[in-house]
Enzyme design. Structure first.
Site, PDB file in Angstrom:
ATOM      1  N   ASP A  89      49.248  44.576  38.687  1.00 17.37           N
ATOM      2  CA  ASP A  89      48.842  43.237  39.102  1.00 17.37           C
ATOM      3  C   ASP A  89      47.358  43.246  39.507  1.00 17.37           C
ATOM      4  O   ASP A  89      46.973  43.990  40.418  1.00 17.37           O
ATOM      5  CB  ASP A  89      49.731  42.822  40.285  1.00 17.37           C
ATOM      6  CG  ASP A  89      49.436  41.406  40.750  1.00 17.37           C
ATOM      7  OD1 ASP A  89      48.532  40.762  40.189  1.00 17.37           O
ATOM      8  OD2 ASP A  89      50.129  40.956  41.681  1.00 17.37           O
ATOM      9  N   ASP A 121      39.461  37.022  33.472  1.00 12.87           N
ATOM     10  CA  ASP A 121      39.878  35.957  32.542  1.00 12.87           C
ATOM     11  C   ASP A 121      41.382  35.726  32.703  1.00 12.87           C
ATOM     12  O   ASP A 121      42.087  35.478  31.733  1.00 12.87           O
ATOM     13  CB  ASP A 121      39.526  36.393  31.110  1.00 12.87           C
ATOM     14  CG  ASP A 121      39.681  35.271  30.092  1.00 12.87           C
ATOM     15  OD1 ASP A 121      39.557  34.100  30.478  1.00 12.87           O
ATOM     16  OD2 ASP A 121      39.908  35.571  28.899  1.00 12.87           O
ATOM     17  N   LYS A 136      40.322  28.636  34.664  1.00 15.22           N
ATOM     18  CA  LYS A 136      41.040  27.719  33.760  1.00 15.22           C
ATOM     19  C   LYS A 136      41.530  26.547  34.584  1.00 15.22           C
ATOM     20  O   LYS A 136      42.314  26.744  35.506  1.00 15.22           O
ATOM     21  CB  LYS A 136      42.198  28.469  33.107  1.00 15.22           C
ATOM     22  CG  LYS A 136      41.650  29.592  32.221  1.00 15.22           C
ATOM     23  CD  LYS A 136      42.679  30.583  31.791  1.00 15.22           C
ATOM     24  CE  LYS A 136      42.066  31.925  31.421  1.00 15.22           C
ATOM     25  NZ  LYS A 136      40.927  31.919  30.518  1.00 15.22           N
TER      26      LYS A 136
HETATM   27  C1  LIG Z   1      43.555  34.558  28.492  1.00 10.19           C
HETATM   28  S1  LIG Z   1      44.333  36.091  28.615  1.00 10.19           S
HETATM   29  C2  LIG Z   1      42.975  37.176  28.712  1.00 10.19           C
HETATM   30  C3  LIG Z   1      42.298  37.353  27.413  1.00 10.19           C
HETATM   31  C4  LIG Z   1      41.312  38.480  27.423  1.00 10.19           C
HETATM   32  N1  LIG Z   1      40.169  38.217  28.260  1.00 10.19           N
HETATM   33  C5  LIG Z   1      40.835  38.788  26.046  1.00 10.19           C
HETATM   34  O1  LIG Z   1      39.645  38.669  25.791  1.00 10.19           O
HETATM   35  O2  LIG Z   1      41.649  39.172  25.196  1.00 10.19           O
HETATM   36  C6  LIG Z   1      44.908  36.095  30.232  1.00 10.19           C
HETATM   37  C7  LIG Z   1      45.592  37.371  30.664  1.00 10.19           C
HETATM   38  O3  LIG Z   1      45.739  37.321  32.073  1.00 10.19           O
HETATM   39  C8  LIG Z   1      46.822  38.163  32.367  1.00 10.19           C
HETATM   40  N2  LIG Z   1      47.245  37.967  33.758  1.00 10.19           N
HETATM   41  C9  LIG Z   1      47.684  36.844  34.352  1.00 10.19           C
HETATM   42  N3  LIG Z   1      47.990  37.098  35.647  1.00 10.19           N
HETATM   43  C10 LIG Z   1      47.714  38.409  35.847  1.00 10.19           C
HETATM   44  C11 LIG Z   1      47.822  39.279  36.968  1.00 10.19           C
HETATM   45  N4  LIG Z   1      48.269  38.836  38.138  1.00 10.19           N
HETATM   46  N5  LIG Z   1      47.451  40.567  36.818  1.00 10.19           N
HETATM   47  C12 LIG Z   1      46.999  41.026  35.626  1.00 10.19           C
HETATM   48  N6  LIG Z   1      46.884  40.244  34.535  1.00 10.19           N
HETATM   49  C13 LIG Z   1      47.246  38.973  34.646  1.00 10.19           C
HETATM   50  C14 LIG Z   1      47.858  37.789  31.331  1.00 10.19           C
HETATM   51  O4  LIG Z   1      48.820  38.824  31.163  1.00 10.19           O
HETATM   52  C15 LIG Z   1      46.975  37.576  30.093  1.00 10.19           C
HETATM   53  O5  LIG Z   1      47.014  38.713  29.267  1.00 10.19           O
END
Ligand SMILES: C[S@@+](CC[C@H](N)C(=O)[O-])C[C@H]1O[C@@H](n2cnc3c(N)ncnc32)[C@H](O)[C@@H]1O
Length: 329
Positions: free
Chosen positions: A239, A256, A285
């Site tokens: 996380d 991101d 976002k």
């Molecule tokens: C829009 S994608 C990221 C895309 C990435 N920057 C790329 O260029 O491929 C958002 C990501 O945030 C991750 N995410 C959301 N909450 C999270 C958390 N608490 N810890 C780690 N990752 C998280 C999701 O698993 C997802 O893969």
């Protein structure tokens, strides 16, 4: 009057953003927001990608064609001005992405100017100009209203632009971070340590890897394409809200994560307070929330941007319902 160019659909956000900075603004044409001439320019703003300042309306009719009217105006304006270095010439017309440079009309005007002021015309240029710098040149906005264009000698470019994709990049998100680097005028270098929060499938990670950086990619999701099994990636399936960098400060923080912008903000605030990074690219976002509320929080007297003088906050060309913040030392 200043004309601010924004993506179609973002007009009201830009109007509200101007208000946030104490400047009245209105929008009556898709892709355009106008403010008073003493008003704010895109230097301070997130949503506009161009600010065309102190515009004049020129009307053309009868035998005078639009390009001739523009040339007449420009030649008149520069009669007493010495120009020895390249100067920006932009003719902006409406496209599906809002107002974008119209190359053929720029060429047409340059050719016409060559006949009258050859030495100066040859210096006309439409490469990406410097970001956030007041520019002197010729800027025309054709709003497609009958026999009328808006014209100015002064503008500020926010830096937003379309980036080239890379087949090794596993997501379109890659384009966002590349665009942020272009606007910031810096990017990770060989040997840098990068922490990428919400990294999967790895577009931002790839942008750092291809520059020779080592990346801590924090995400439970899988990495793909270039970043998959790359020797310089440490994929931490955990996380990102609880992950703490062992190497402090990291050279770059990327974030991101798909989550509510206020949640992400609270976590990033900890990174600012603890000084865990030198440079950062952070994407918020906004989805169904109000992006101007996010900007208000960022710029507030207790907001994270008070920790730095060097930042950009932009609604990127490659952003959808998102805004991106770049911070550097
Ligand atoms: C829009 S994608 C990221 C895309 C990435 N920057 C790329 O260029 O491929 C958002 C990501 O945030 C991750 N995410 C959301 N909450 C999270 C958390 N608490 N810890 C780690 N990752 C998280 C999701 O698993 C997802 O893969």
């Amino acid at each position: 009057m200043n004309i601010l160019l924004v993506k179609p659909g973002a007009e009201q956000f830009a109007v509200d953003e101007c208000k946030l900075h104490g400047s009245d603004a209105v929008s009556t044409i898709s892709g355009i927001v106008t403010t008073g001439s003493s008003g704010i320019t895109s230097q301070k703003l997130c949503f506009p990608f161009w600010s065309i300042n102190d515009v004049t309306e020129i009307n053309y009719s009868g035998n005078v064609k639009i390009h001739d009217a523009v040339c007449n105006w420009f030649c008149d304006q520069i009669r007493t001005v010495r120009i020895d270095t390249p100067w920006p010439l932009f003719f902006l017309t409406k496209s599906e992405n809002g107002f974008t440079p119209d190359l053929s009309r720029q060429e047409r005007i340059k050719d016409l100017l060559k006949k009258r002021i050859s030495r100066i015309a040859k210096l006309a240029d439409w490469n990406y100009p410097k970001v956030d710098m007041p520019l002197d040149g010729l800027f025309v906005v054709d709003v497609k209203e009958y026999n009328k264009v808006y014209i100015s000698r002064n503008a500020v470019f926010g830096g937003q632009r379309r980036m080239k994709d890379d087949p090794q990049a596993p997501s379109r998100s890659y384009l966002k971070v590349e665009e942020a680097f272009a606007i910031m005028g810096r990017s990770p270098k060989e040997g840098d340590i990068v922490a990428d929060l919400g990294a999967a499938p790895g577009g931002w990670t790839w942008a750092a890897l291809k520059r020779g950086a080592t990346v801590y990619a924090i995400d439970n999701g899988p990495l793909k394409k270039g970043p998959l099994d790359h020797p310089n990636v440490l994929h931490c399936k955990t996380d990102a809200y609880t992950w703490i960098p062992s190497h402090q400060p990291v050279d770059w923080l990327f974030c991101d994560m798909v989550d509510h912008p206020f949640q992400v903000y609270e976590r990033i605030k900890v990174w600012f307070e603890k000084k865990w990074f030198k440079n950062a690219v952070i994407n918020f976002k906004y989805g169904y929330s109000d992006p101007v509320k996010v900007l208000e929080l960022l710029h507030s007297s207790s907001g994270i941007l008070r920790y730095t003088d060097s930042f950009v906050c932009r609604h990127l060309f490659h952003d959808r319902d998102e805004i991106t913040v770049g911070v550097w030392k």
